[in-house]
Design an enzyme around this catalytic site. Structure first.
Site, mmCIF file in Angstrom:
data_model
loop_
_atom_site.group_PDB
_atom_site.id
_atom_site.type_symbol
_atom_site.label_atom_id
_atom_site.label_comp_id
_atom_site.label_asym_id
_atom_site.label_seq_id
_atom_site.Cartn_x
_atom_site.Cartn_y
_atom_site.Cartn_z
ATOM 1 N N LYS A 18 -10.228 -22.120 -45.139
ATOM 2 C CA LYS A 18 -9.948 -23.403 -44.469
ATOM 3 C C LYS A 18 -9.605 -23.150 -43.001
ATOM 4 C CE LYS A 18 -7.063 -27.552 -45.094
ATOM 5 N NZ LYS A 18 -5.937 -28.139 -45.868
ATOM 6 N N SER B 28 -7.140 -32.621 -47.816
ATOM 7 C CA SER B 28 -7.744 -32.233 -46.555
ATOM 8 C C SER B 28 -8.645 -31.001 -46.632
ATOM 9 C CB SER B 28 -6.638 -31.995 -45.532
ATOM 10 O OG SER B 28 -5.889 -30.849 -45.860
ATOM 11 N N SER C 256 -3.645 -31.300 -50.881
ATOM 12 C CA SER C 256 -4.845 -30.962 -50.104
ATOM 13 C C SER C 256 -5.719 -29.852 -50.671
ATOM 14 C CB SER C 256 -4.461 -30.609 -48.671
ATOM 15 O OG SER C 256 -4.220 -31.793 -47.939
#
Lengths: 491, 130
Positions: A79, A154, A178
């Site tokens: 990420k 996210s 997330s």
């Protein structure tokens, strides 16, 4: 079976046994990734050449007799709020559009030490604030299970990359869901470890008393291996616990549900859960029961009624402090002005997106003089109440079963109101409030082929039970498969 | 519970700008309107917490009861130059910034802005990277 369809531990086994070179494994994934990335936009930065160089270096080391395990040759997506040295780490924000990380996050160092190969940096909602990846400055990621729908957020890029077969394993961060919610939306598994399990050194902070790094994968065994690699003490993150960790992969193979108790939460009235997701939970409970577990009734009344409100006070409050470092002086975007304070205001006004502004302003408001007790201090007490409700639940249950998301993946633009988007997090924020480990498990597909899921929440440091229960459920539901290509169906 | 006198839930664009000034954030007119509406909605949602009886409940933060502290020793970090290079404006071993707003300017330009006086006594120039 194509190489990009295998689990991480299996690929590492092929490499360890000399059946495949790292370069062969990596090249197969890069080809598949490059073929699909134009459709899904799961990555902010693909790292094709760096991955090839790294694969060659690993092959050379292996030829020289090096013993690299347990993820040797395994492609991973990281990420984009987790630092990978020499690569952009944008956090999905204009503010860090051109910022290149000068060091590796500890979690990345651990993966590299185990032989993993980073193939790209995953797209995300700006500074991890969002539940759809629509808040990325670099444009949204499309859900590989249905490209008209959001991948969740996210960590939407990490989840989509695993679902699309760019890599069998990805890292996400989970502040209020997330990792778990995008995993659920993309039909993969995701694990948020206990607060303090994985070092956050090199993770760009959002809300420091909530943030935790964790893995996404299509195989419960891969979550177990990743946790063994990632879960180590680190004095560069003072909240990272020094308690000794256990091993997971071998232990879960023999996990038995006999005598275990699965907590079924009483309070679902008033919280509208999609009937198929509710049915998935009931189905999972029945599988556990058939395997010898007892179902027990637990109450999370205040947690479900008030947890979300507490979270949306506390996390923005912490964010308002953490994001003050983005001032145009030390790193990132800068809008020059003649006076420093004006430069701060313009830099932040132009460099930060609407959702980030909403949250840091909310956080500043609830911390401001006159409001602190009514909001922040109250929410800290609600947090205690949530932790206590879980304590009571875990007196009669080993694992609590919840939905991950109240809804199936929605269409782009469908949830326009920020408050409606926040409500998507209602079942994921409790684990973050209480610092508990939680796992979202893919449980097959429902209407229109959309992925279904359940969430397992465990005691602090109860990852062993989560992974054990998940491995039994995975055998019954079947492990999720990566999509075969553009517009592919969930199988 | 509130220490201020505004009617609950009403957050004017001026109030949004006052808060934005606390965190050095420029907010446009349209943005301030939108943010005001958002605040009303979310503060309305937060109001549910008042239903709870939290008398005597201690605040909670997760994690180990005590944090292990490192030895207080200097650790040389070789990438120092690389970090400086990532600043938008570098001058030698310093981050370069424009002059700072003085107290009187701050008061004049940001009427009603909290946090005035910040940095007003400092001379203009660079701030150290250390």
């Amino acid at each position: 079976m194509e190489l990009w369809e295998y689990s991480a531990w299996r690929l590492a086994e092929f490499v360890a046994q000399g059946q495949l070179s790292v370069s062969e494994v990596v090249e197969a994934h890069l080809t598949h990734m490059q073929w699909q990335e134009g459709t899904y936009h799961a990555l902010i930065t693909p790292m094709v050449e760096a991955a090839r160089d790294r694969a060659r270096a690993l092959d050379t080391a292996l030829a020289g007799g090096a013993d690299i395990s347990p993820l040797c040759g395994v492609p991973v997506v990281i990420k984009d709020n987790i630092c990978v040295q020499g690569s952009p780490t944008t956090c999905g924000s204009r503010m860090l559009e051109r910022w290149v990380a000068p060091y590796n996050a500890t979690a990345v160092d651990h993966l590299l030490g185990a032989g993993a190969v980073v193939v790209g940096k995953g797209n995300m909602d700006e500074f991890a604030m969002g539940s759809s990846t629509e808040n990325s400055f670099f444009g949204p990621t499309k859900n590989p299970r249905d490209p008209n729908r959001v991948p969740g957020g996210s960590s939407g890029g990490s989840a989509a990359a695993v679902a699309a077969g760019y890599a069998p394993l990805a890292l996400g961060s989970d502040t209020g869901g997330s990792i778990r919610q995008p995993a659920a939306f993309c039909g993969v598994h995701g694990l948020k470890p206990t607060y303090g399990m994985v070092s956050r050194h090199g993770l760009v902070a959002y809300a420091s008393s909530f943030d935790q790094i964790g893995p996404l994968a299509r195989d419960v065994g891969d979550l177990a291996v990743a946790l063994e690699v990632l879960g180590r003490a680190d004095d560069r993150d003072p909240t990272c616990s020094s308690r000794p960790r256990t091993t997971y992969l071998n232990a879960i193979q023999t996990y038995s549900l006999k005598g275990r108790r699965i907590g079924m939460v009483r309070e679902f009235a008033g919280s509208a859960v999609d009937p198929e997701l509710h049915a998935a939970m009931v189905h999972a409970a029945r599988i556990c029961q058939d395997a010898g577990a007892t179902l027990v009734d637990v109450s999370l009344r205040d947690t479900i009624a008030y947890g979300l409100a507490a979270y949306y006070i506390l996390a923005p409050a912490e964010a308002s402090s953490n994001l003050s470092r983005f001032d145009g002086v030390r790193f990132g975007f800068c809008r020059e002005a003649e006076v420093l304070q004006e430069q701060y205001r313009r830099t932040r006004g132009e460099g930060l997106g609407p959702e980030v502004k909403r949250r840091i302003l909310t956080g500043t408001y609830v911390l401001s003089s006159g409001y602190y007790d009514a909001y922040y201090a109250t929410a800290q007490k609600v947090r205690r109440r949530v932790a206590e409700e879980f304590d009571v639940a875990f007196q009669s249950a080993d694992v609590v079963l919840l939905p991950t998301s109240p809804r199936l993946p929605f269409y782009f633009g469908e949830v326009g109101d920020p408050m409606a988007m926040y409500l998507m997090d209602i079942f994921t924020v409790p684990a973050n409030l209480a610092g508990l480990p939680a796992l979202s498990l893919a449980t097959g597909s429902g209407r229109d082929g959309l992925p279904l899921s359940v969430q397992l929440v465990g005691r602090p440091w109860g990852e062993f039970d989560l992974l054990g229960v998940a491995s039994i459920l995975e055998k019954a539901f079947g492990a999720p498969q990566p999509i075969q290509g553009t517009g592919g169906k969930y199988s | 519970m509130h220490g201020r006198s505004e009617p609950e839930g009403i957050v004017s664009p001026e109030e949004v700008r006052r808060i934005a000034a606390l965190i050095q954030l420029e907010v446009g007119d349209d943005e301030a309107e939108d943010l005001g509406r958002h605040f009303q909605k979310i503060l309305g949602y937060f109001a549910r917490l008042r239903e709870m009886d939290l008398e005597g409940v201690e605040p909670f933060t997760p994690g180990e009861p005590s944090i292990a502290l490192r030895e207080d020793v200097e650790t040389p970090w070789e990438e120092r130059g690389e970090v400086l290079d990532r600043a938008p404006f570098r001058e030698g071993d310093f981050f370069r910034v424009p002059r700072m707003e003085r107290d009187e300017e701050s008061r004049r330009e940001g009427e009603g802005r909290a946090g005035s006086g910040e940095g007003g006594h400092l001379p203009p120039g660079s701030c150290s990277a250390d």
